[in-house]
Design an enzyme around this catalytic site. Structure first.
Site, PDB file in Angstrom:
ATOM      1  N   ASP A  89      64.313  -4.361 -16.098  1.00  0.00           N
ATOM      2  CA  ASP A  89      63.247  -5.281 -15.730  1.00  0.00           C
ATOM      3  C   ASP A  89      61.965  -4.908 -16.458  1.00  0.00           C
ATOM      4  O   ASP A  89      61.915  -4.937 -17.679  1.00  0.00           O
ATOM      5  CB  ASP A  89      63.087  -5.309 -14.201  1.00  0.00           C
ATOM      6  CG  ASP A  89      62.282  -6.510 -13.716  1.00  0.00           C
ATOM      7  OD1 ASP A  89      61.280  -6.856 -14.368  1.00  0.00           O
ATOM      8  OD2 ASP A  89      62.626  -7.096 -12.688  1.00  0.00           O
ATOM      9  N   HIS A 142      70.434  -9.307 -10.285  1.00  0.00           N
ATOM     10  CA  HIS A 142      69.388  -8.726 -11.133  1.00  0.00           C
ATOM     11  C   HIS A 142      69.428  -7.200 -11.177  1.00  0.00           C
ATOM     12  O   HIS A 142      69.226  -6.599 -12.224  1.00  0.00           O
ATOM     13  CB  HIS A 142      68.023  -9.210 -10.622  1.00  0.00           C
ATOM     14  CG  HIS A 142      66.862  -8.585 -11.302  1.00  0.00           C
ATOM     15  ND1 HIS A 142      66.669  -8.673 -12.663  1.00  0.00           N
ATOM     16  CD2 HIS A 142      65.833  -7.857 -10.806  1.00  0.00           C
ATOM     17  CE1 HIS A 142      65.546  -8.020 -12.982  1.00  0.00           C
ATOM     18  NE2 HIS A 142      65.028  -7.525 -11.872  1.00  0.00           N
TER      19      HIS A 142
END
Length: 198
Positions: free
Chosen positions: A23, A178
């Protein structure tokens, strides 16, 4: 942030090193590999597409999935105030210890402000740097992993996008959301080990 990492690694005696980021950490990994090509031996980015690509390919689906990118870049103290006034709602439901740690960290208003400032930088100076470097590719081997059930896997042709940004790229989607490292820790670690030991 990339320069900070280079200097920390030098402090500990590492003039060259491999780098893995997820991320926001993957965005730093991207910049570090471009800005310091002689330092990074191998790089892995988890569940992102380049920042400039995302901002220049906004569709209704992307804006919906990444609404927070546009909310967090609003001038202070607007997003900070809204988040701090309803932290549990903003963070949302989660799992066990990671969720508890998110909440603990975000209860500090300085953490929320720093998060917003990071996104503000991503929508300003980071874009300027990325635009300047569009003719350059990451030189070291790059591994790209993403969650097939997350936004990146649903919305983007991840390998095609990264092949535009790196000279030697490999990767694949994993059956996760994610947070690959939380959803599939063993499989994510196995993928990283194979790549880093090559």
């Amino acid at each position: 942030m990339a320069l900070d990492q280079v200097e920390v690694m030098k402090h500990f005696g590492f003039n060259r090193f491999a780098l893995v980021g997820h991320d926001r950490g993957a965005r730093v990994t991207h910049r570090l590999a471009l800005d310091h090509p002689g330092v990074v031996t191998r790089a892995a980015v988890l569940d992102i597409v380049p920042t400039l690509y995302l901002y220049t390919h906004v569709t209704r689906e992307v804006a919906t999935a990444y609404y927070h990118w546009f909310f967090l870049i609003r001038p202070a103290p607007f997003p900070e105030t809204l988040i701090n006034n309803s932290l549990e709602t903003y963070i949302g439901p989660g799992r066990g210890e990671p969720q508890a740690e998110f909440l603990r960290a975000f209860k500090n208003p300085a953490t929320v402000h720093a998060m917003c400032e990071d996104y503000r930088a991503g929508a300003s100076i980071d874009l300027e740097h990325d635009e300047t470097d569009l003719n350059r590719k990451i030189a070291c081997p790059l591994l790209v992993l993403w969650g097939l059930q997350g936004n990146v896997g649903r919305l983007f042709d991840v390998m095609a996008i990264w092949r535009e940004r790196a000279a030697d790229v490999r990767g694949r989607g994993l059956p996760a959301g994610h947070n690959l490292q939380l959803d599939l820790p063993e499989q994510t670690l196995a993928e990283l080990r194979v790549f880093l030991r090559a």
